[in-house]
Design an enzyme around this catalytic site. Sequence first.
Site, mmCIF file in Angstrom:
data_model
loop_
_atom_site.group_PDB
_atom_site.id
_atom_site.type_symbol
_atom_site.label_atom_id
_atom_site.label_comp_id
_atom_site.label_asym_id
_atom_site.label_seq_id
_atom_site.Cartn_x
_atom_site.Cartn_y
_atom_site.Cartn_z
ATOM 1 N N TYR A 1 0.818 -1.213 0.000
ATOM 2 C CA TYR A 1 0.000 0.000 0.000
ATOM 3 C C TYR A 1 0.854 1.266 0.000
ATOM 4 O O TYR A 1 0.468 2.276 -0.563
ATOM 5 C CB TYR A 1 -0.892 0.034 1.241
ATOM 6 C CG TYR A 1 -2.187 -0.718 1.101
ATOM 7 C CD1 TYR A 1 -2.192 -2.085 0.856
ATOM 8 C CD2 TYR A 1 -3.405 -0.072 1.221
ATOM 9 C CE1 TYR A 1 -3.388 -2.782 0.740
ATOM 10 C CE2 TYR A 1 -4.602 -0.757 1.110
ATOM 11 C CZ TYR A 1 -4.585 -2.105 0.871
ATOM 12 O OH TYR A 1 -5.765 -2.783 0.754
ATOM 13 N N ASP B 1 -2.865 -18.501 1.920
ATOM 14 C CA ASP B 1 -3.862 -19.179 1.078
ATOM 15 C C ASP B 1 -4.581 -20.277 1.864
ATOM 16 O O ASP B 1 -5.797 -20.444 1.762
ATOM 17 C CB ASP B 1 -3.234 -19.702 -0.232
ATOM 18 C CG ASP B 1 -1.898 -20.406 -0.038
ATOM 19 O OD1 ASP B 1 -1.373 -20.406 1.094
ATOM 20 O OD2 ASP B 1 -1.376 -20.957 -1.027
ATOM 21 N N LYS C 1 3.397 -15.855 3.905
ATOM 22 C CA LYS C 1 3.574 -16.509 2.602
ATOM 23 C C LYS C 1 5.074 -16.694 2.393
ATOM 24 O O LYS C 1 5.657 -16.259 1.401
ATOM 25 C CB LYS C 1 2.937 -15.630 1.510
ATOM 26 C CG LYS C 1 2.908 -16.238 0.125
ATOM 27 C CD LYS C 1 1.896 -17.359 -0.041
ATOM 28 C CE LYS C 1 2.037 -18.012 -1.406
ATOM 29 N NZ LYS C 1 1.191 -19.219 -1.553
ATOM 30 N N ASP D 1 -6.205 -6.938 4.218
ATOM 31 C CA ASP D 1 -7.316 -6.352 3.460
ATOM 32 C C ASP D 1 -8.197 -7.455 2.902
ATOM 33 O O ASP D 1 -9.426 -7.421 3.033
ATOM 34 C CB ASP D 1 -6.760 -5.486 2.318
ATOM 35 C CG ASP D 1 -7.882 -4.861 1.507
ATOM 36 O OD1 ASP D 1 -8.822 -4.349 2.130
ATOM 37 O OD2 ASP D 1 -7.818 -4.899 0.267
ATOM 38 N N ASP E 1 -12.058 -8.990 4.465
ATOM 39 C CA ASP E 1 -13.307 -9.023 3.694
ATOM 40 C C ASP E 1 -13.877 -10.435 3.666
ATOM 41 O O ASP E 1 -15.095 -10.629 3.685
ATOM 42 C CB ASP E 1 -13.085 -8.536 2.254
ATOM 43 C CG ASP E 1 -13.393 -7.050 2.096
ATOM 44 O OD1 ASP E 1 -13.146 -6.296 3.062
ATOM 45 O OD2 ASP E 1 -13.871 -6.641 1.021
HETATM 46 C C1 IPM Z 1 -10.217 -1.395 3.953
HETATM 47 C C2 IPM Z 1 -10.512 -0.808 2.599
HETATM 48 C C3 IPM Z 1 -9.355 0.103 2.215
HETATM 49 C C4 IPM Z 1 -8.101 -0.733 2.183
HETATM 50 C C5 IPM Z 1 -9.572 0.840 0.892
HETATM 51 C C6 IPM Z 1 -10.840 1.647 0.901
HETATM 52 C C7 IPM Z 1 -8.394 1.701 0.528
HETATM 53 O O1 IPM Z 1 -10.726 -1.801 1.670
HETATM 54 O O2 IPM Z 1 -10.096 -0.606 4.920
HETATM 55 O O3 IPM Z 1 -10.105 -2.615 4.056
HETATM 56 O O4 IPM Z 1 -7.801 -1.363 1.165
HETATM 57 O O5 IPM Z 1 -7.390 -0.763 3.198
HETATM 58 MG MG MG Z 2 -10.708 -3.731 2.467
#
Ligand code: IPM
Ligand code: MG
Length: 368
Positions: A146, A228, A196, A252, A256
Amino acid sequence: MKNYKIAILAGDGIGPEITAEALKVLKLIEERNDISFELLPALFGACAYFEKGNAFPQETIDICDQADAILKGPIGLSHEESKKIPVDEQPERGALLPMRRRYNTYANYRPVSLPKALAHFSPLKPEVIGEGIDLIMVRELVGGLYFGEKETGINEAGLRYVKETLEYDEKQITQILHHAFKLANKRKKVLHNIHKSNVLKSSVLWNEILEEVAKEYPEVEVINLLVDAAATLLCLKPTQFDVMVMENMFGDILSDQGGGILGSLGLMPSACLGDEKAYYEPSHGSAPDIAGKNIANPYSMIGSVAMMLENSFGMDQEAKNVWAAMQAVFADGYSTADLSKPGSGVNMIGTDAFGDKVVEKLKAMPIA
Ligand code: IPM
Ligand code: MG
């Protein structure tokens, strides 16, 4: 009486409506404790870009600089709308990443919590969920791909190319690992280290440092797991996890997935902690498709308030109460349309009514 300044960045899309519910909770906490909150609203995200020409304008920076904590709603626009803003000024690159960097909020806590009252939201089978899922992902938030150097251009073969750098130094790795070990020590004393190292040198260094840091926490058992494989096991046996630690990009993606196993990213609040400053935000986006319809669940925003109470103000009992109040509302059979499948038998209420019910439940809970 203690007084805390809280910057309120409601953000874009569903941000303002879920933030309004979180503020109801903060107000009640203030009323029933010996504490006062000075709320400092400010523009952040696409709304700030359109009004001030900058997604993280100077006025907002000044407010955040003086705040004791920052409550931030989701930001961003739909894919199509985003095109109205130059790439580098879009809210993610123009506001969110600069905020993380400015306040060095390197430790991102993302609870993936599915108590029984929420089990029906999950796509997982009851036998997989068992007695419930209750884990925390600790994600490094200000390093790695990032924030590494980026380069684009034409290479010697005349082809367009891109280069992004994944960089960590030992201080960055050490500080996030201490967070994870301390948390594991307070909880079940098991830490899953997600890496990894069969491919990435960054993971080799990460694991080397982990072995050193682990010596300071002899009571914590470390389980090393490739990222993974972790993705698979999160679906197959999520209940085996308690605290998981990982670098930025892995975090990240896996967080999710955490939202996915709960059934919605709407159930994902988070805390972004630095040594001097912290901010709190839902892990999800601004959901422009359902904005303004009073159907978004405020759980992630109210959960972020709970994390703020615990981590910034040391109000552990009230934080627990806030979680319990939200679960009690679900347990009573209420939910919002974004979380509920048609025909699931839940009593559908609006964003605002959900917030009111949480406040009602909270009123009945002990302060200490
Ligand atoms: C998160 C989001 C952010 C990230 C985006 C919006 C930049 O997906 O906080 O997980 O990738 O960190
Ligand atoms: Mg995210």
